[in-house]
Write a protein that holds these residues in place. Structure first.
Motif, mmCIF file in Angstrom:
data_model
loop_
_atom_site.group_PDB
_atom_site.id
_atom_site.type_symbol
_atom_site.label_atom_id
_atom_site.label_comp_id
_atom_site.label_asym_id
_atom_site.label_seq_id
_atom_site.Cartn_x
_atom_site.Cartn_y
_atom_site.Cartn_z
ATOM 1 N N GLU A 153 -7.544 6.370 7.372
ATOM 2 C CA GLU A 153 -6.087 6.209 7.440
ATOM 3 C C GLU A 153 -5.380 6.786 6.218
ATOM 4 N N ARG A 154 -6.088 6.858 5.113
ATOM 5 C CA ARG A 154 -5.483 7.342 3.867
ATOM 6 C C ARG A 154 -4.997 8.784 3.995
ATOM 7 N N TYR A 155 -5.666 9.576 4.810
ATOM 8 C CA TYR A 155 -5.364 11.007 4.878
ATOM 9 C C TYR A 155 -4.562 11.394 6.127
ATOM 10 N N ILE A 156 -4.176 10.404 6.913
ATOM 11 C CA ILE A 156 -3.272 10.649 8.039
ATOM 12 C C ILE A 156 -1.859 10.353 7.552
ATOM 13 N N TYR A 157 -0.950 11.277 7.722
ATOM 14 C CA TYR A 157 0.402 11.091 7.200
ATOM 15 C C TYR A 157 1.036 9.818 7.755
ATOM 16 N N ASP A 217 6.254 12.546 0.841
ATOM 17 C CA ASP A 217 6.927 12.812 2.103
ATOM 18 C C ASP A 217 6.111 13.853 2.868
ATOM 19 N N PRO A 218 5.887 13.664 4.146
ATOM 20 C CA PRO A 218 5.088 14.641 4.895
ATOM 21 C C PRO A 218 5.620 16.046 4.725
ATOM 22 N N GLY A 219 4.713 16.969 4.388
ATOM 23 C CA GLY A 219 5.108 18.358 4.250
ATOM 24 C C GLY A 219 5.658 18.713 2.886
ATOM 25 N N LYS A 220 5.710 17.721 1.970
ATOM 26 C CA LYS A 220 6.222 18.023 0.641
ATOM 27 C C LYS A 220 5.206 17.620 -0.409
ATOM 28 N N THR A 221 5.418 18.097 -1.608
ATOM 29 C CA THR A 221 4.489 17.850 -2.693
ATOM 30 C C THR A 221 4.490 16.380 -3.096
ATOM 31 N N ILE A 222 3.316 15.844 -3.390
ATOM 32 C CA ILE A 222 3.192 14.486 -3.884
ATOM 33 C C ILE A 222 3.505 14.498 -5.375
ATOM 34 N N ARG A 223 4.458 13.656 -5.788
ATOM 35 C CA ARG A 223 4.830 13.624 -7.194
ATOM 36 C C ARG A 223 5.011 12.190 -7.653
ATOM 37 N N ALA A 224 4.435 11.882 -8.806
ATOM 38 C CA ALA A 224 4.610 10.570 -9.398
ATOM 39 C C ALA A 224 5.719 10.649 -10.443
ATOM 40 N N HIS A 225 6.621 9.669 -10.412
ATOM 41 C CA HIS A 225 7.725 9.624 -11.358
ATOM 42 C C HIS A 225 7.670 8.307 -12.118
ATOM 43 N N LEU A 256 -3.903 16.807 8.416
ATOM 44 C CA LEU A 256 -4.213 15.745 7.468
ATOM 45 C C LEU A 256 -3.633 16.076 6.095
ATOM 46 N N ASP A 257 -3.567 15.084 5.261
ATOM 47 C CA ASP A 257 -2.962 15.241 3.931
ATOM 48 C C ASP A 257 -3.947 15.956 3.018
ATOM 49 N N ILE A 258 -3.962 17.265 3.108
ATOM 50 C CA ILE A 258 -4.938 18.077 2.391
ATOM 51 C C ILE A 258 -4.714 18.014 0.880
ATOM 52 N N GLU A 259 -3.475 17.842 0.475
ATOM 53 C CA GLU A 259 -3.176 17.792 -0.955
ATOM 54 C C GLU A 259 -3.691 16.491 -1.578
ATOM 55 N N LEU A 260 -3.482 15.383 -0.897
ATOM 56 C CA LEU A 260 -4.003 14.109 -1.395
ATOM 57 C C LEU A 260 -5.523 14.152 -1.436
ATOM 58 N N PHE A 261 -6.128 14.745 -0.428
ATOM 59 C CA PHE A 261 -7.587 14.850 -0.397
ATOM 60 C C PHE A 261 -8.095 15.664 -1.583
#
Length: 583
Positions: A381-385, A106-114, A461-466
């Motif tokens: 496109e991968r790093y644009i929310y 979700d934009p602005g939140k931590t990326i988490r895999a469940h 940009l999605d700095i965490e994914l990067f």
């Protein structure tokens, strides 16, 4: 939302018949697209579409064996190019196991895999994302995504718990005697409730005399010995002579009274200043605890950070939310900072620092041909929310498009944008501006103009994914080594720590990066052969050996972050102790 037939759902799950499950039982639509071939670590995986609901697609990935967690994440990352919103069911050819993989992004939140196994909890979760025929006509893509994601909304359950908690706080204040000032009484009730909630978390794990109903049972025993003795004769000894004292220091009477309970070494169980001032006068009748425990017993108390599976499940985040929302707010200025704010600030300060340190240690990875910045150019496109890209793939209506280059044609630009094009509440003027900004950023990325980590913040940009991609796709061990040194050396201090909102945001950012580095270390060590020098990857081997000495890698990661990375200061002792206990 239909009521699922649990027996049939379990039958389809046991038979690995996911098409029947989703289409016949859950009201999803048939998906006729082709399988998506994905290659990860030189292994080919075919992701076969199972079903679709609006933008969300379910895939099955069947292989000789279910890939490990790191490979699952890489497969998902590649699949997003074909279907941005998806989840994957990983199965083995022998059909002995299945893992349901979903990423909360979700934009602005931590990326988490469940990851979920096929069990009763999964059946309950599937009911939430089932759709009835009556819903079909009005069901929007946003509603589908929202319903799928709502399974992972811990904050919603926490808020609901807090709403009832306020009433219990008021009720306990009426029972409390011995503290004359109302504000001091409210403070002490908050301290008491905070202690009892913490006890509930650990008792539900069997840590208190191997009894998951420890407090309730002890209340019953106390009543057998006389009226209204529980607070004075049991709770106070439990806090001050039990949790606050090492087992060897407890006298025989305390050991007989409390049973086998741990030493918690936490100041929250030391006598509070109000107890030192009014201790002998404080009285709380048994009836107050009957009512309070009845409220607590309605919930399932989990010590991990997994997403809630039922409406009555809570995790220790509730301690922080309630502490900073309720404890002496007016006098102390306590303020609960929400996850989106703590995440944004932490993400955009921690990750640039890590990159700066890694670049000092491994300059070659950040310069010239085949640098880490090429990831941005290869997949802009991968790093644009996703929210920024909403509707950008759709052609604008002619009457709106006419106004792009001609201001006089913008007669409808102040009207609401239809849902398929818009973010919530957008008008066409805002939609057009967002689309233009998105295309400008995409062009800069594709042209290779973004080559500084701070530019990712500038362009949102999605700095965490990067950061995760840079580590996962590192072409050599030196870059992994540089990031590991940066991770293990960073010191993060919150000078007004409260119950740890910012520190937990920092932990959530650091944890997946630790995990990615460790997975890369394992990969490099696994490539060693008898011809390699024994000292090759010696530092990687040392880290992996340390992990082997712990229960598992997750425990090692969280312990390392807590001990080496996180620091906090606060004017309130209870805040620091609550933060320490949560960690």
């Amino acid at each position: 939302m239909p009521n699922l037939n649990t027996a049939r759902v379990k039958q389809h799950l046991n038979q690995f018949d996911f098409k029947k499950l989703f289409i016949r039982e859950m009201g999803w639509d048939n998906e006729r697209s082709r399988a998506v071939p994905i290659k990860v670590n030189e292994v080919e995986y075919d992701l076969v579409p199972v079903a679709r609901k609006r933008l969300m697609v379910v895939y099955e990935c069947r292989n000789e064996q279910i890939p490990n967690r790191a490979t699952q994440k890489k497969i998902h990352a590649e699949l997003r190019k074909a279907a941005h919103e998806n989840f994957i069911i990983f199965t083995d050819i022998a059909q002995t196991a299945q893992k349901w993989f979903f990423v909360w992004r979700d934009p602005g939140k931590t990326i988490r895999a469940h990851v979920f196994d096929a069990n009763d909890d999964l059946c309950q979760r599937l009911e939430t994302i089932s759709f009835s025929f009556d819903e079909e006509e009005t069901l929007s893509p946003i509603e589908v995504l929202s319903r799928v994601r709502s399974n992972f909304d811990v904050d919603r359950v926490t808020r609901r718990f807090y709403d009832v908690f306020k009433k219990e706080h008021t009720a306990l204040m009426k029972f409390l005697k011995g503290i004359p000032e109302e504000d001091m009484k409210a403070w002490y009730v908050s301290v008491t409730l905070n202690r009892l909630m913490f006890v509930y978390f650990i008792q539900k794990q069997g840590f208190l005399n191997d009894n998951r109903n420890y407090l309730r049972d002890q209340l019953g025993k106390s009543k057998d010995n006389g009226q209204d003795k529980f607070y004075k004769d049991f709770l106070c000894p439990l806090f001050f002579n039990g949790f606050a004292q090492k087992e060897a220091e407890r006298d025989p009477a305390t050991r007989r009274l409390l049973g086998d309970i741990p030493y918690l070494n936490g100041g929250i169980f030391q006598p509070h200043q109000l107890e030192r001032q009014y201790g002998q006068a404080i009285q709380i009748p048994d009836k107050a605890f009957d009512q309070l425990f009845a409220f607590f017993d309605q919930y399932r108390w989990h010590l991990d950070d997994r997403p809630t599976q039922q409406e009555n499940e809570i995790n220790p985040d509730v301690l922080g939310y309630i502490f900073e929302k309720y404890i002496n707010q007016k006098q102390m200025g306590a303020y609960y900072t929400k996850e989106d704010i703590t995440g944004y600030i932490s993400r955009n300060t921690i990750i640039p620092w890590l990159f700066d340190q890694a670049q000092k240690k491994c300059k070659i990875a950040f310069e010239g041909q085949r640098s880490v910045w090429d990831l941005l150019q290869a997949e802009p496109e991968r790093y644009i929310y996703p929210a920024v890209q909403k509707g950008c793939d759709l052609s604008l209506p002619l009457e709106i498009a006419a106004g792009i280059n001609d201001v006089s044609q913008r007669t409808k630009w102040n009207t609401p944008t239809p849902e398929e094009f818009a973010l919530p509440t957008e008008i066409w003027r805002e939609t057009a501006a967002r689309r233009q900004r998105c295309e400008e950023v995409k062009a800069k990325l594709a042209a290779g103009e973004v080559r500084e980590i701070n530019d990712l913040i500038t362009y949102n940009l999605d700095i965490e994914l990067f950061a995760q991609d840079v580590i996962q796709r590192a072409e050599g061990p030196e870059l992994v080594r540089a990031f590991w040194k940066a991770l293990t050396s960073i010191k993060i201090l919150d000078p007004t720590v409260g119950s740890g909102a910012f520190l937990f945001a920092a932990m959530n950012i650091l944890e997946p990066l630790y995990e990615d580095c460790i997975e890369q270390m394992e990969h490099y060590v696994s490539t060693l052969g008898p011809q390699d020098h024994p000292d090759k990857f010696k530092d990687f081997k040392a880290v992996l050996q340390q992990i082997q000495e712990h229960a598992n890698s997750k425990y090692y990661i969280y312990k390392t972050i807590t001990i080496h990375n996180l620091y906090g200061v606060d004017i309130m002792e209870e805040a620091v102790e609550t933060c320490k206990l949560r960690l």
